[in-house]
Each structure stands twice: as structure tokens, then as C-alpha cells.
Design an enzyme around this catalytic site. Structure first.
Site, PDB file in Angstrom:
ATOM      1  N   SER A 147       0.828  43.528 -68.920  1.00  0.00           N
ATOM      2  CA  SER A 147       1.986  43.677 -69.689  1.00  0.00           C
ATOM      3  C   SER A 147       0.800  43.385 -70.671  1.00  0.00           C
ATOM      4  O   SER A 147       0.713  43.349 -71.893  1.00  0.00           O
ATOM      5  CB  SER A 147       3.185  42.836 -69.513  1.00  0.00           C
ATOM      6  N   LYS A 176      29.337  39.897 -77.187  1.00  0.00           N
ATOM      7  CA  LYS A 176      28.577  38.326 -77.250  1.00  0.00           C
ATOM      8  C   LYS A 176      27.876  38.039 -75.704  1.00  0.00           C
ATOM      9  O   LYS A 176      26.894  37.280 -75.990  1.00  0.00           O
ATOM     10  CB  LYS A 176      29.069  36.890 -78.046  1.00  0.00           C
TER      11      LYS A 176
END
Length: 337
Positions: free
Chosen positions: A171, A223
Site C-alpha cells: 500500500s 457531517k
């Protein structure tokens, strides 16, 4: 005038002898007085001996202090003097990158950008070898280090940057490695995992089952889209997936630019799959099988290796462990794995 310890001892011995003679001349007949005079004589003699010992210890400590000061000055002078190896012989920079990538983690972009600058300041630098052993981490920090390596390569085209994979370059670890001119690994090393993951859980029904009401106030309908106690809306899922996809494309682009025509694109290459070193060589994720030790012996046999590693206070890691904030946890969950 001159003075020596022997002369002082001689004077004190004469003084004691004189006192002893005077004591003998005036020595009373009384046995009690005789014993007192003997005790006095012994006390004077012991005092002289103690003074001699004290002087000798004082001289010893003076010489020891002088030697210590001279040693400190000598070490400081050596450290301030430019290294003869750095002036007369080619050097190769060894930069270890081991651990998780991210802010406050083992591999932090600001630390390694500074190390790269320090390495390239050496006028006789012939190569940079990065010893990589990382499972990944922050795509931001991996991207910053990637860009820094690419910039150095463009400014110094005659100085190769070589990554040698130890156990793992997955990764974000491979993101950084793909910036190098060459990548080598062991046949059993794990390489690749070109993908992005954001892990979490849905516990929105848990509070209802235990009879707890959660109160959350937000400004902005999305949010709280990562709140595990709130069901994720379709809009939240689509937009968060778009973020992950965009980050994945940035990763893919970086690998393609770094590896160029050496890379063989298959269905698995950008799927997040990890490969052994032997498999990675076949599809062009790495350039060959080797170790840092062998590479230094063959490619940089006449160069002096110099290690450039970040220095951390032993208590710094403890402070970071206990100082993790909620925002850091959220960013960590959005990582390259």
C-alpha cells in the site's frame, strides 16, 4: 620557590620527630603522663599520614579532571572536523523506512524530506538506498514523500534512488517505493496492495436494543456520515466511495509514472492484491531479487555507506501514543492498505 610533596612530607616528619624529642626531654616519670604523651605522638603521626593521603587524592582528582576535559575537547574537535571519508571518498546514503506511514507515526513526511535534503547536500553522493519495510498508512504522507523523491531524481539524474524491500512494501509503502529508479526485494517479500480502504462498523441498532438514546447535534447533513451509531445514507455512501476511488486513481497514476513500461498491467495489479517478491518481479512491480547487503557490495562497493535516520526522543513515542485525538483516528481509518 619550588615545592614538592617529598619536601612537605620531610618537614612534617621532622616536626613530628621534634615534637617526639621534646616530649621525651620533658617526659614525666608518671606512667599516666607517659601514656598521654604516647597518645599525643600517635595522634600527630596519624594526622601527618592523613594529610599525605588527602594531598595524593587531591592530585589524583586534578589529573583525572584535566584528562576528562582534554578528552571532551578532543571528541568535540573530531566531530567538528569534516569527515575524511566524506571528503575523499564516494558515499551512498542509506535511509531506513520502517513502520506505519502518517502524522506522528514511524514514517512521517516532514522527517524524511529533511533526511533527503541532508543526504543530497553531500557533494560526493553516488546513490540513495531506501530500506523499505512498511504496511502502508496515510496516503497524504506517502504522496508527499513520493513527490519529494521524484523531484530529487529530476534534479540529480546521475544519482540513482533504489528501494530494497525487506518484509513488506504494501500500500503506502509501495506508493513511496514506486517513485524510485529501481526496486528490489526478497523472493518472499510481500509487495503491492495497490488499493484504498476505509474501515468502520454500523452499530446504529445497538443503542435501541440496550435502551440508550444518543444525542448528536450537527450542522451539515453529511457531517456525521462516518458516525457508527448513525445509519449511513445513500448519499454518504456514494460520496465517500467517490473519495476512495479518487485516492485510488492517484495511487495508480503514481505507480504507472514510476514504473513506466516495466509494469505489466493485469486484473490483479491494481485490485489491492499483494504479491510475493518472485511474483512482483514477473509483473514488473520490482526490478529484481536482491538484498541491501548484496546491493551495496555490487553496486556501491567503492562507496562509504552513511545512514540517515530520524532521531526521536525516547519519550516522544510515549507522548504520541497517549496524545492521539479523534481527528487523527478518523484520518487513520482512511488509509492505503
Amino acid at each position: 620557590m619550588s615545592w614538592t610533596e617529598e619536601e612537605q612530607d620531610k618537614k612534617e616528619s621532622q616536626a613530628v620527630s621534634s615534637s617526639s624529642l621534646q616530649a621525651e626531654e620533658h617526659k614525666p616519670v608518671d606512667n599516666t603522663d607517659a601514656k598521654l604523651w604516647q597518645l599525643l605522638e600517635k595522634t600527630l603521626s596519624d594526622t601527618v599520614v592523613e594529610k599525605r593521603r588527602a594531598r595524593r587524592w587531591k592530585i589524583f582528582f586534578r589529573f583525572t579532571t584535566l584528562f576528562f576535559i582534554a578528552a571532551v575537547i578532543g571528541v568535540a574537535t573530531v566531530q567538528m572536523t569534516p569527515s575524511t571519508a566524506g571528503l575523499d571518498k564516494d558515499t551512498v546514503a542509506i535511509i531506513p523506512m520502517r513502520g506505519v506511514i502518517g502524522s506522528g507515526a514511524d514514517i512521517e513526511a516532514s522527517d524524511y524530506l529533511q533526511l533527503l535534503d541532508e543526504a543530497y547536500r553531500r557533494h560526493n553522493l553516488t546513490g540513495v538506498v531506501i530500506e523499505m519495510n512498511s504496511p502502508g498508512g496515510s496516503p497524504v504522507h506517502a504522496g508527499i514523500i513520493y513527490d519529494a523523491i521524484r523531484q530529487k531524481e529530476s534534479l540529480y539524474p546521475n544519482i540513482p534512488v533504489i528501494v530494497v524491500v525487506e518484509d513488506l512494501a504494501a500500500s503506502g509503502g509501495y506508493y513511496i517505493a514506486s517513485a524510485a529508479n529501481e526496486i528490489y526485494a526478497d523472493k518472499a517479500s510481500l509487495v503491492g496492495s495497490i488499493g484504498v480502504i476505509s474501515a468502520g462498523w454500523d452499530a446504529s441498532e445497538l443503542l435501541d436494543k440496550i435502551g440508550v438514546e444518543r444525542r448528536t447535534f450537527t450542522a451539515g447533513r453529511n457531517k456525521d456520515f462516518l458516525d457508527p451509531f448513525v445509519p449511513m445514507s445513500k448519499e454518504g455512501k456514494e460520496k465517500w466511495q467517490a473519495v476512495l476511488d479518487e485516492t485510488h486513481q492517484q495511487f495508480i497514476h503514481a505507480v504507472k509514472v514510476g514504473r513506466g513500461e516495466r509494469l505489466t498491467i493485469t486484473d490483479d495489479v491494481f485490485s489491492g492484491m499483494v504479491f510475493t517478491g518472485a511474483q512482483a518481479e514477473q509483473i514488473g512491480l520490482i526490478d529484481g531479487l536482491s538484498s541491501a547487503h548484496n546491493l551495496l557490495k555490487t553496486r556501491f562497493a567503492n562507496a562509504t555507506p552513511i545512514v540517515f535516520a530520524p532521531e526521536h526522543d525516547p519519550w516522544e513515542k510515549v507522548a504520541k501514543e497517549f496524545g492521539v485525538q479523534f481527528a487523527t483516528k478518523i484520518l487513520t481509518s482512511f488509509s492505503l492498505h
